[in-house]
Design an enzyme around this catalytic site. Structure first.
Site, mmCIF file in Angstrom:
data_model
loop_
_atom_site.group_PDB
_atom_site.id
_atom_site.type_symbol
_atom_site.label_atom_id
_atom_site.label_comp_id
_atom_site.label_asym_id
_atom_site.label_seq_id
_atom_site.Cartn_x
_atom_site.Cartn_y
_atom_site.Cartn_z
ATOM 1 C CG ASP A 1 -0.228 -0.021 2.522
ATOM 2 O OD1 ASP A 1 1.017 -0.118 2.495
ATOM 3 O OD2 ASP A 1 -0.888 0.059 3.566
ATOM 4 C CG HIS B 1 19.111 5.394 -19.232
ATOM 5 N ND1 HIS B 1 17.845 5.538 -19.752
ATOM 6 C CD2 HIS B 1 19.789 6.494 -19.648
ATOM 7 C CE1 HIS B 1 17.774 6.662 -20.445
ATOM 8 N NE2 HIS B 1 18.944 7.256 -20.407
ATOM 9 C CG ASP C 1 22.849 11.811 -17.492
ATOM 10 O OD1 ASP C 1 22.288 12.871 -17.157
ATOM 11 O OD2 ASP C 1 22.563 11.202 -18.549
ATOM 12 C CG ASP D 1 19.544 15.625 -19.004
ATOM 13 O OD1 ASP D 1 20.297 14.914 -18.325
ATOM 14 O OD2 ASP D 1 19.031 15.247 -20.079
ATOM 15 C CG HIS E 1 22.924 8.481 -26.739
ATOM 16 N ND1 HIS E 1 23.142 9.831 -26.806
ATOM 17 C CD2 HIS E 1 23.971 7.959 -26.036
ATOM 18 C CE1 HIS E 1 24.264 10.129 -26.164
ATOM 19 N NE2 HIS E 1 24.798 9.003 -25.693
ATOM 20 C CG HIS F 1 16.745 15.193 -24.695
ATOM 21 N ND1 HIS F 1 16.354 15.917 -23.583
ATOM 22 C CD2 HIS F 1 17.886 14.558 -24.331
ATOM 23 C CE1 HIS F 1 17.208 15.697 -22.589
ATOM 24 N NE2 HIS F 1 18.158 14.890 -23.017
ATOM 25 C CG HIS G 1 14.098 12.386 -22.630
ATOM 26 N ND1 HIS G 1 14.246 11.030 -22.606
ATOM 27 C CD2 HIS G 1 15.323 12.893 -22.299
ATOM 28 C CE1 HIS G 1 15.501 10.727 -22.264
ATOM 29 N NE2 HIS G 1 16.169 11.836 -22.077
ATOM 30 C CD GLU H 1 21.887 13.409 -23.650
ATOM 31 O OE1 GLU H 1 22.465 12.612 -22.903
ATOM 32 O OE2 GLU H 1 20.660 13.615 -23.605
ATOM 33 C CE1 TYR I 1 28.000 6.799 -22.923
ATOM 34 C CE2 TYR I 1 27.288 6.744 -25.222
ATOM 35 C CZ TYR I 1 27.312 7.360 -23.989
ATOM 36 O OH TYR I 1 26.644 8.551 -23.815
ATOM 37 N NE ARG J 1 24.889 10.579 -20.974
ATOM 38 C CZ ARG J 1 24.862 9.323 -20.545
ATOM 39 N NH1 ARG J 1 25.343 8.341 -21.300
ATOM 40 N NH2 ARG J 1 24.360 9.010 -19.360
ATOM 41 C CD GLU K 1 22.426 15.425 -20.844
ATOM 42 O OE1 GLU K 1 22.708 14.574 -19.974
ATOM 43 O OE2 GLU K 1 21.321 15.475 -21.421
HETATM 44 N N1 GLY Z 1 19.524 11.702 -18.392
HETATM 45 C C1 GLY Z 1 18.782 11.352 -19.520
HETATM 46 C C2 GLY Z 1 19.330 11.971 -20.706
HETATM 47 O O1 GLY Z 1 20.433 12.446 -20.696
HETATM 48 O O2 GLY Z 1 18.684 12.077 -21.713
HETATM 49 MN MN MN Z 2 21.292 13.299 -18.998
HETATM 50 MN MN MN Z 3 19.727 14.285 -21.770
#
Ligand code: GLY
Ligand code: MN
Ligand code: MN
Length: 488
Positions: free
Chosen positions: A88, A299, A316, A327, A399, A403, A410, A427, A431, A448, A450
């Protein structure tokens, strides 16, 4: 409308809220010391966001939506559903971004109704009307004060009625309606566990509507509203800047603590604690603190590994402030200096990001920053001997570069052309998981970088520019004396 809320203690909120009243504690209490059957005290309600835009901002957004609504059209915006986590216990509640954008209402159970020709309520013809569950002393004794219709009228300057009146009012309005827009169904899809079939809520709602008002067409989504959300107004830009400033400060706190041997979880706790300490609602998305080969998992959120000497850490993260997301990603060497291979990959990503940032200008194609980043990474990896064919880049950069960013990390918005007022993330990343078809010295490197970018009338502003990203700046901020392995 201005009733004494204390007289309404018998009104129950919507049924879906009732399980949230935990039965566990009550079950432990003998009946004589349980709550009185009729609680009458309502805790005072205070709007939880001292920094939120004034009601006039939400009002003008609603008026712009109304300008786009055709004749005999109705638009409904529902609050997010509370989500059961286990037993619950509920997940912390997060309002629907659509309803938040148009009203600033933080409560579950709310519905906003916008009508092109107006609906009759008493003596008035209203084009905008909010429905909210009545205040409920029993519920509020457990979960704290909730905004009811009276508070909404006072604080948001928007006509509000009890949610219990919504059903009958909707049925009467449908008689004057040709098109009913629902911006987003709170739960669009349910997977049935036995058959595995997906039960789309839209189909069920169309059926419901056909039985009551066969002429009315149901549409999900309202594109003009998504376009509005993409072009941030000044109130939104202020809140995004705040979310970014909080995130930037938190990253600096993380860097003060970073040293070989530290747990990913410790770095994550520092970040998220710093978000809350600075007034953020929490995180805009699950924080990623990924050391060594974990950085190759896009992720990775479990944060259960200790960082080993000479490894990279990819962080990130983004605070959510008054509903708005930051972000930001940074990748840094835990021991303070990049190895030769780490540096080569890092500089490739940095050049890709610089090239993408240079393509962030109004009027340019939305995907140009991505194309620029992609071609830099193709060239750099070919020079380093990691690529046999240019198309193999997708193996190491799987990727997109950009965005929209806003209420959702996003965020919604068109992806044809960059326009002033858009806020986008930029970003690029590389990898190289262990086992990749390249020399082993590259294995386990994940990078990465960003940043968050506001497209302006003349170019772009990097909103997260205070967070260091160049090799020498990162090495210099990490060059403090406490870089030796952590003792336990
Ligand atoms: N943290 C999600 C992205 O970078 O899109
Ligand atoms: Mn991110
Ligand atoms: Mn992002």
């Amino acid at each position: 409308m201005h009733r004494d809320p204390c007289r309404h203690f018998l009104n129950r909120g919507p049924l879906h809220l009732l399980p949230a009243i935990s039965s566990i504690v009550l079950a432990l209490l003998p009946p004589a010391v349980g709550l009185p059957a009729k609680a009458e005290w309502l805790p005072p309600y205070e709007y939880p966001y001292s920094d939120a835009p004034p009601p006039s901002v939400y009002q003008s957004r609603r008026h712009r939506v109304l300008q786009h609504l055709g004749p005999r059209s109705l638009l409904l915006v529902f609050a997010a559903d509370p989500r059961l986590r286990n037993g619950d216990v509920y997940y912390p509640y997060r309002q629907s971004s659509w309803l938040w954008y148009l009203t600033g209402v933080p409560e579950p159970g709310a519905v906003l109704l916008l009508s092109s020709q107006g609906i009759t309520v008493g003596e008035q013809r209203l084009r905008e009307l909010l429905f909210l569950p009545d205040r409920n002393p029993t519920l509020e004794r457990w979960e704290g004060p909730r905004m009811g219709p009276t508070e909404a009228e006072r604080l948001l300057q928007l006509r509000a009625l009890p949610r219990s009146q919504f059903d009958s009012l909707l049925l009467s309005v449908l008689a004057e309606t040709d098109t009913l827009y629902i911006v987003a169904l709170p739960t669009p899809m349910m997977r049935l566990p036995l058959s595995g079939r997906l039960l789309p809520a839209e189909r069920e709602e169309k059926e419901w509507l056909r039985e009551r008002s066969p002429r009315v067409v149901l549409r999900q989504g309202f594109p003009p509203l998504a376009r509005m959300r993409a072009k941030k107004d000044s109130a939104e830009i202020r809140l995004i800047r705040r979310a970014i400033a909080i995130t930037a400060n938190a990253l600096h706190q993380l860097w003060r603590q970073a040293r070989p041997g530290i747990g990913e979880w410790e770095l994550l706790a520092t970040l998220e604690g710093a978000f809350r300490n600075q007034g953020a609602d929490g995180t805009a998305f699950p924080t990623i603190v990924a050391s060594g080969p974990n950085a190759c998992i896009l992720h990775y959120t479990s944060a259960r590994r200790r960082v080993q000497e000479n490894e990279l850490v990819l962080v990130d993260c983004g605070a959510e402030y008054a509903g708005y997301a930051a972000d930001i990603t940074r990748t840094f060497p835990i021991s303070g200096r990049f190895t030769t291979e780490q540096r080569a990959i890092y500089e490739a990503v940095l050049e890709a990001q610089d090239s993408a940032l240079a393509a962030c200008r109004p009027g340019l194609p939305f995907w140009l920053p991505h194309q620029r980043a992609l071609s830099v990474l193709q060239r750099r990896l070919t020079e380093l001997g990691l690529l046999k064919a240019p198309d193999d880049i997708r193996q190491y950069f799987p990727h997109a570069t950009s965005h929209h960013l806003g209420l959702d990390v996003h965020d919604v918005g068109p992806t044809d052309t960059l326009r002033p007022g858009f806020v986008i993330a930029v970003e690029p990343g590389l990898y190289i998981p262990p086992g990749s078809p390249c020399d082993q010295r590259w294995w386990g490197i994940g990078v990465r970088i960003e940043d968050d970018v506001l497209i302006t009338e003349t170019g772009a502003e990097v909103l997260s520019a205070t967070v260091p990203r160049r090799v020498e700046d990162i090495e210099s901020l990490l060059s403090r004396p406490i870089r030796s392995p952590q003792r336990r």
